[in-house]
Each structure stands twice: as structure tokens, then as C-alpha cells.
Design a protein around this motif. Structure first.
Motif, PDB file in Angstrom:
ATOM      1  N   ILE A  15       0.769  -1.328  -0.069  1.00 23.46           N
ATOM      2  CA  ILE A  15      -0.037   0.028  -0.023  1.00 23.46           C
ATOM      3  C   ILE A  15       0.951   1.153  -0.037  1.00 23.46           C
ATOM      4  CG2 ILE A  15      -1.904   1.160   1.127  1.00 23.46           C
ATOM      5  CD1 ILE A  15      -2.608  -1.581   2.591  1.00 23.46           C
ATOM      6  N   THR A  16       0.769   2.191  -0.996  1.00 22.89           N
ATOM      7  CA  THR A  16       1.520   3.377  -1.184  1.00 22.89           C
ATOM      8  C   THR A  16       0.834   4.524  -0.795  1.00 22.89           C
ATOM      9  OG1 THR A  16       1.042   3.739  -3.340  1.00 22.89           O
ATOM     10  CG2 THR A  16       3.010   2.239  -2.841  1.00 22.89           C
ATOM     11  N   ALA A  33      -4.047  -8.172  -0.430  1.00 22.89           N
ATOM     12  CA  ALA A  33      -5.356  -7.446  -1.329  1.00 22.89           C
ATOM     13  C   ALA A  33      -5.236  -6.275  -1.747  1.00 22.89           C
ATOM     14  CB  ALA A  33      -6.625  -7.749  -0.593  1.00 22.89           C
ATOM     15  N   ASP A  34      -4.635  -5.494  -1.108  1.00 18.18           N
ATOM     16  CA  ASP A  34      -4.633  -3.943  -1.468  1.00 18.18           C
ATOM     17  C   ASP A  34      -3.142  -3.457  -1.803  1.00 18.18           C
ATOM     18  OD1 ASP A  34      -5.435  -1.406  -1.848  1.00 18.18           O
ATOM     19  OD2 ASP A  34      -5.608  -1.088   0.235  1.00 18.18           O
TER      20      ASP A  34
END
Length: 233
Positions: free
Chosen positions: A18-19, A117-118
Motif C-alpha cells: 500500500i503506497t 489484497a490492497d
């Protein structure tokens, strides 16, 4: 404690990163270490000061994001509100590992940025490195190279007794008092008093420019105070 492991496309084939930016991802930090070759970019946005290392035997340069632990005044609506994101923040959750002369990519599996998932995929569907991982690997290489320049820079500051402790007292528009302590900056009077030979040696070693960049960065305290005022408004 971080759970740092060597990254591989078998055990971690489904990992994503996640960024987005936010306190929930560990970005609520008041500072990050930096290094001389990054000063040009860092000084455009943040004050660069120095602190003692955890062992108390040396110093390291840091970019300030706030005035107290857990305060990052550049976090805003899930983004980082500045033109430049320091490398040691951007590289998370990846870490540098060294095996002999080879740099290895590690990842902190306990980081809140790691997901199944993200976020951005670390590996392609059939096991190759994603573009994101390639960019992150290049970033880690730049960090490793940049950190190699810190010891000589800090040794020169100490040799010429250019570091001095400072206290910054800030009164906000609402009347509240804030104090920043425990940090060091470059003594401009001592720098100006150095002889020509010393200045020439610093210049030839490539150390004079980061000294002046660190000094110039202190003008960012004004903007940092304004961010603090806006937060309290």
C-alpha cells in the motif's frame, strides 16, 4: 519489532504494498534520517538538523516533519503534502540486506503497508519483478550509496567543531508554547571563521555544499510553524 525477511517470488508471490500515506501506515513520525547526497532535495521542503545516534557515540542528519514525537505535519487527506518524499520514507516497507558484496531486498512483513489484497503488486503473475519492485530496488540502491557518504561528512563537522545544540521555542497563534530540544545544527560563526585551507579541503571533498544546504534548510522552520498553526486553527 519488524519482521524483516529476504524477499522472494515463491513465498511472497501474492504480496502487495500500500503506497497511500497516513498515520495508519506508520507515517506519523516527526523525522526521518537523511544523508548528504539527498540534502539538495530535502532542503527544499524540510529543516535538516542533527541528532545523536542511538548508541550516543555519533551523529546523524535528519529531516524534520514536526515538533514532537508522533507528529507529522505533512500528512493530509491520505497523501504526503510536500513536493519531495525523503527516500527513507518512500522505501518502506522494503529494507536493504547485504550478503557479501551483494545488496539484497528484504521486506518487513509486519508493516501495515504489506497486504495480499490492497496496493501495488510486488511480483508479476508468473514470478517476474513488477515495475514497482524494480523502482523500489533502485531506490534502495540509491539509499545504500547515499549513506556511504555520511561518515566522512559527519567526521568533518566534528573535526571542525561545527555542530552545536540548539533549542527552538515556538509560540503559536493560539498562545500555546512549543519547544524543540535534543537536536544540533551547524554553527555558522565557526564555519565563517574557518581558514582558507580548511574550506578548500571541504570543497574538494564535496562536503562544503551539503553544509550550506543544511544551513539553508533551516528557513523551512517558518513553514513548519505555519503548518502547526493551521493544525491548531
Amino acid at each position: 519489532m519488524p519482521k524483516s525477511v529476504l524477499l522472494n517470488n515463491v513465498d511472497h508471490k501474492n504480496l502487495r504494498v500500500i503506497t497511500r500515506r497516513g498515520a495508519e501506515f506508520g507515517d506519523n513520525q516527526m523525522l526521518t534520517p537523511t544523508f548528504p547526497s539527498e540534502f539538495r532535495d530535502v532542503q527544499a521542503c524540510y529543516p535538516i538538523v542533527f541528532r545523536k545516534t542511538t548508541d550516543g557515540l555519533g551523529f546523524e542528519p535528519v529531516a524534520l516533519f514536526g515538533f514532537q514525537e508522533g507528529e507529522n505535519l505533512f500528512l493530509k487527506d491520505g497523501r504526503w503534502d510536500a513536493l519531495y518524499l525523503p527516500m527513507l520514507v518512500e522505501r518502506q516497507p522494503f529494507q536493504i540486506g547485504i550478503s557479501g558484496d551483494e545488496l539484497m531486498v528484504h521486506i518487513d512483513l509486519d508493516s501495515p503497508r504489506v497486504s495480499d489484497a490492497d496496493g501495488l503488486a510486488v511480483f508479476k503473475e508468473h514470478g517476474g519483478n513488477s515495475e514497482f519492485l524494480e523502482q523500489s530496488t533502485s531506490l534502495l540502491g540509491a539509499i545504500h550509496q547515499g549513506l556511504q557518504g555520511s561518515p566522512a561528512f559527519l567526521a568533518a563537522l566534528l573535526e571542525h567543531e561545527l555542530l552545536e545544540s540548539f533549542v527552538l521555542d515556538v509560540e503559536l497563534d493560539d498562545g500555546s508554547q512549543n519547544r524543540l530540544v535534543g537536536f544540533y545544527t551547524i554553527n555558522e560563526d565557526r564555519l565563517a571563521a574557518l581558514g582558507g585551507d580548511a574550506i578548500a579541503r571541504l570543497h574538494l571533498a564535496g562536503l562544503l555544499q551539503p553544509i550550506y544546504l543544511a544551513i539553508a534548510s533551516l528557513s523551512n522552520f517558518r513553514a513548519l510553524i505555519e503548518r502547526k498553526n493551521a493544525l491548531h486553527a
